[in-house]
Write a protein that holds these residues in place. Structure first.
Motif, PDB file in Angstrom:
ATOM      1  N   PRO A 176      30.476 -23.075 -45.886  1.00 21.47           N
ATOM      2  CA  PRO A 176      29.370 -23.862 -45.321  1.00 21.47           C
ATOM      3  C   PRO A 176      29.731 -24.454 -43.966  1.00 21.47           C
ATOM      4  O   PRO A 176      30.836 -24.959 -43.768  1.00 21.47           O
ATOM      5  N   ALA A 177      28.768 -24.385 -43.060  1.00 21.85           N
ATOM      6  CA  ALA A 177      28.982 -24.921 -41.714  1.00 21.85           C
ATOM      7  C   ALA A 177      28.107 -26.129 -41.425  1.00 21.85           C
ATOM      8  O   ALA A 177      28.302 -26.811 -40.416  1.00 21.85           O
ATOM      9  N   THR A 178      27.131 -26.400 -42.302  1.00 25.53           N
ATOM     10  CA  THR A 178      26.229 -27.524 -42.118  1.00 25.53           C
ATOM     11  C   THR A 178      26.115 -28.319 -43.414  1.00 25.53           C
ATOM     12  O   THR A 178      26.473 -27.830 -44.488  1.00 25.53           O
ATOM     13  N   ASP A 179      25.598 -29.522 -43.319  1.00 23.06           N
ATOM     14  CA  ASP A 179      25.408 -30.336 -44.513  1.00 23.06           C
ATOM     15  C   ASP A 179      24.457 -29.671 -45.494  1.00 23.06           C
ATOM     16  O   ASP A 179      24.669 -29.734 -46.715  1.00 23.06           O
ATOM     17  N   GLU A 180      23.417 -29.033 -44.989  1.00 23.10           N
ATOM     18  CA  GLU A 180      22.462 -28.397 -45.895  1.00 23.10           C
ATOM     19  C   GLU A 180      23.101 -27.214 -46.612  1.00 23.10           C
ATOM     20  O   GLU A 180      22.828 -26.970 -47.793  1.00 23.10           O
ATOM     21  N   GLN A 181      23.972 -26.480 -45.950  1.00 29.73           N
ATOM     22  CA  GLN A 181      24.693 -25.391 -46.614  1.00 29.73           C
ATOM     23  C   GLN A 181      25.638 -25.941 -47.676  1.00 29.73           C
ATOM     24  O   GLN A 181      25.826 -25.326 -48.732  1.00 29.73           O
ATOM     25  N   GLU A 182      26.219 -27.103 -47.407  1.00 30.77           N
ATOM     26  CA  GLU A 182      27.066 -27.753 -48.416  1.00 30.77           C
ATOM     27  C   GLU A 182      26.234 -28.116 -49.639  1.00 30.77           C
ATOM     28  O   GLU A 182      26.648 -27.915 -50.778  1.00 30.77           O
ATOM     29  N   ARG A 183      25.056 -28.671 -49.404  1.00 28.93           N
ATOM     30  CA  ARG A 183      24.186 -29.033 -50.524  1.00 28.93           C
ATOM     31  C   ARG A 183      23.776 -27.803 -51.322  1.00 28.93           C
ATOM     32  O   ARG A 183      23.699 -27.838 -52.559  1.00 28.93           O
ATOM     33  N   GLU A 184      23.510 -26.709 -50.633  1.00 28.57           N
ATOM     34  CA  GLU A 184      23.108 -25.485 -51.316  1.00 28.57           C
ATOM     35  C   GLU A 184      24.263 -24.932 -52.149  1.00 28.57           C
ATOM     36  O   GLU A 184      24.055 -24.459 -53.273  1.00 28.57           O
ATOM     37  N   LEU A 185      25.490 -24.997 -51.636  1.00 30.49           N
ATOM     38  CA  LEU A 185      26.645 -24.557 -52.416  1.00 30.49           C
ATOM     39  C   LEU A 185      26.737 -25.355 -53.706  1.00 30.49           C
ATOM     40  O   LEU A 185      26.936 -24.786 -54.792  1.00 30.49           O
ATOM     41  N   ALA A 186      26.591 -26.666 -53.625  1.00 29.44           N
ATOM     42  CA  ALA A 186      26.658 -27.505 -54.826  1.00 29.44           C
ATOM     43  C   ALA A 186      25.551 -27.138 -55.803  1.00 29.44           C
ATOM     44  O   ALA A 186      25.775 -27.092 -57.021  1.00 29.44           O
ATOM     45  N   ARG A 187      24.360 -26.871 -55.298  1.00 23.81           N
ATOM     46  CA  ARG A 187      23.243 -26.508 -56.182  1.00 23.81           C
ATOM     47  C   ARG A 187      23.510 -25.178 -56.882  1.00 23.81           C
ATOM     48  O   ARG A 187      23.234 -25.024 -58.088  1.00 23.81           O
ATOM     49  N   VAL A 188      24.049 -24.213 -56.145  1.00 25.68           N
ATOM     50  CA  VAL A 188      24.347 -22.904 -56.734  1.00 25.68           C
ATOM     51  C   VAL A 188      25.408 -23.037 -57.820  1.00 25.68           C
ATOM     52  O   VAL A 188      25.289 -22.466 -58.915  1.00 25.68           O
ATOM     53  N   VAL A 189      26.462 -23.793 -57.534  1.00 21.57           N
ATOM     54  CA  VAL A 189      27.545 -23.973 -58.507  1.00 21.57           C
ATOM     55  C   VAL A 189      27.023 -24.704 -59.745  1.00 21.57           C
ATOM     56  O   VAL A 189      27.281 -24.296 -60.885  1.00 21.57           O
ATOM     57  N   ARG A 190      26.268 -25.772 -59.527  1.00 24.43           N
ATOM     58  CA  ARG A 190      25.750 -26.537 -60.677  1.00 24.43           C
ATOM     59  C   ARG A 190      24.823 -25.681 -61.533  1.00 24.43           C
ATOM     60  O   ARG A 190      24.888 -25.726 -62.773  1.00 24.43           O
ATOM     61  N   ALA A 191      23.980 -24.873 -60.905  1.00 26.02           N
ATOM     62  CA  ALA A 191      23.062 -24.019 -61.660  1.00 26.02           C
ATOM     63  C   ALA A 191      23.824 -22.990 -62.486  1.00 26.02           C
ATOM     64  O   ALA A 191      23.428 -22.656 -63.608  1.00 26.02           O
ATOM     65  N   ALA A 192      24.927 -22.475 -61.950  1.00 25.62           N
ATOM     66  CA  ALA A 192      25.717 -21.485 -62.674  1.00 25.62           C
ATOM     67  C   ALA A 192      26.447 -22.105 -63.858  1.00 25.62           C
ATOM     68  O   ALA A 192      26.570 -21.489 -64.927  1.00 25.62           O
ATOM     69  N   VAL A 193      26.921 -23.339 -63.686  1.00 27.10           N
ATOM     70  CA  VAL A 193      27.699 -24.004 -64.737  1.00 27.10           C
ATOM     71  C   VAL A 193      26.811 -24.612 -65.813  1.00 27.10           C
ATOM     72  O   VAL A 193      27.184 -24.677 -66.997  1.00 27.10           O
ATOM     73  N   ALA A 194      25.627 -25.054 -65.435  1.00 30.72           N
ATOM     74  CA  ALA A 194      24.768 -25.839 -66.323  1.00 30.72           C
ATOM     75  C   ALA A 194      24.553 -25.245 -67.717  1.00 30.72           C
ATOM     76  O   ALA A 194      24.584 -25.983 -68.708  1.00 30.72           O
TER      77      ALA A 194
END
Length: 392
Positions: free
Chosen positions: A241-259
């Protein structure tokens, strides 16, 4: 500093930095963290509640301001056991050596801002060790049965990976044995898999894909499924990630996969009815989340740790695991000295010294392994013929 010494310092300090940074955001959502701190956390911050002595559910712990938490305190205690014994450990060592440290040796507890017993800082899942082993006299190999299933054992298993550097299978087996005194089900499994990941990360030439291959080789049940889901979800992730929004998207993707595998549920402070019960299909959240953030940041220490800190939920333990693995891959130089200096000062402890002590113990233990391996080869020479067939 030789390889093993450097990697030992790296893993211990890297985990502690993640712990101290993540302690300030533990238990909150990403949105709450950004609202409280005016944006994403980018380093050491103060406690979520300035009135931490009285604020619920935080009191009486001074989280934040560079204070390490129980993750690091338990890791240090396990290091002390390895340093004392200078040999591989098992569940009996937990009963004979680790539990006495928890109840018999006062130490500075940063979050309490006082000298106290380790027992007085850890939560109920860790107090279980004392109740079952010291008071209940349960067989150490079975004492973890009945405890809530969480990351309590996994969070301090990094030293097991170091004493098995280069051998993720042996690290897994040793951690599974040790963790039997503390956890069962997928909590115990996570302890083994995290130790395996550390052993793989500190292998010369290791990469993030090599670490993932190692953990997927040894992982079972829901833990393997959760890690596999994270790996699949990030297969198309093109760059860190190079931006804050990309960081947020990474967290969302990881959380969705783990949930689907996380028994706690969407509300971290109001857990589901199935939370923390033994299961063949569930996983702790912390380990697959840490691996996902490590993948997303291509093994970069600062990026992976800050991603874990801003992920929220059990942020300190996620950051411990991400920090240990990123530091194991990159060495002690990747752990920001300014963060580490501030954390050592705030926590009143020499974390680098703990890493050096761990390195010395690991060196002796691995030298013993090498002697044993040579003896084993000599034994096999009398059992197998030159073509590898059993004699007789």
């Amino acid at each position: 500093m030789d390889w093993l010494q450097d990697r030992s310092v790296a893993v211990i300090t890297g985990a502690a930095v993640g712990d101290a940074l993540g302690g300030a955001t533990e238990g909150w959502t990403p949105e709450q963290i950004e609202e409280r701190h005016g944006g994403r956390v980018r380093g050491i911050v103060g406690p979520y509640h300035p009135d931490w002595r009285d604020a619920r559910p935080i009191a009486p712990y001074h989280k934040g301001d560079g204070h390490i938490t129980d993750d690091t305190l338990m890791t240090q205690a396990l290091v002390d056991v390895y340093a004392s014994r200078r040999e591989h450990l098992d569940a009996y060592a937990v009963a004979d050596d680790l539990v006495p440290l928890m109840i018999g040796e006062p130490r500075w507890i940063p979050e309490l801002e006082a000298d106290a017993l380790l027992l007085q800082r850890v939560f109920l899942a860790e107090k279980w060790l004392v109740a079952r082993l010291h008071y209940g006299h349960v067989d150490p190999r079975e004492a973890g049965a009945g405890n809530i299933v969480n990351c309590g054992a996994a969070m301090y298993m990094a030293p097991v990976g170091l004493v098995n550097a280069g051998d993720h299978r042996a690290a897994y087996a040793e951690a599974i044995d040790i963790a039997g005194a503390h956890q069962s089900s997928y909590g115990r499994e996570a302890a083994g898999v995290f130790a395996a990941a550390v052993a793989a990360a500190v292998t010369p030439g290791a990469t993030v894909p090599a670490v993932l291959a190692a953990v997927l080789e040894v992982a079972h049940d829901g833990t393997a499924d959760a890690i596999g889901a994270v790996v699949d979800a990030l297969a198309g992730w093109s760059a860190a990630p190079a931006t804050d929004e990309q960081e947020r998207e990474l967290a969302r993707v990881v959380r969705a996969a783990v949930a689907p595998y996380d028994s706690v549920g969407p509300d971290y402070r109001a857990m589901s009815r199935d939370a923390r019960r033994p299961s063949r299909t569930k996983s702790i959240e912390e380990l697959p989340a840490a691996l996902g953030l490590l993948i997303g940041h291509r093994g970069d220490f600062r990026g992976a740790v800050l991603a874990a800190v801003n992920y929220g939920r059990d942020a300190d333990s996620i950051a411990v695991m991400a920090g240990a693995l990123a530091a194991g891959l990159g060495g002690s130089a990747v752990v920001p000295a300014d963060w580490l200096d501030a954390i050592e000062t705030a926590s009143r402890m020499d974390i680098r010294a703990t890493g050096r002590l761990m390195g010395q113990a690991a060196q002796e233990i691995l030298e013993g392994d090498r002697r044993f391996a040579r003896q084993r080869l000599e034994s096999l020479a009398g059992v197998l013929d030159p073509q590898g067939r059993v004699v007789g």
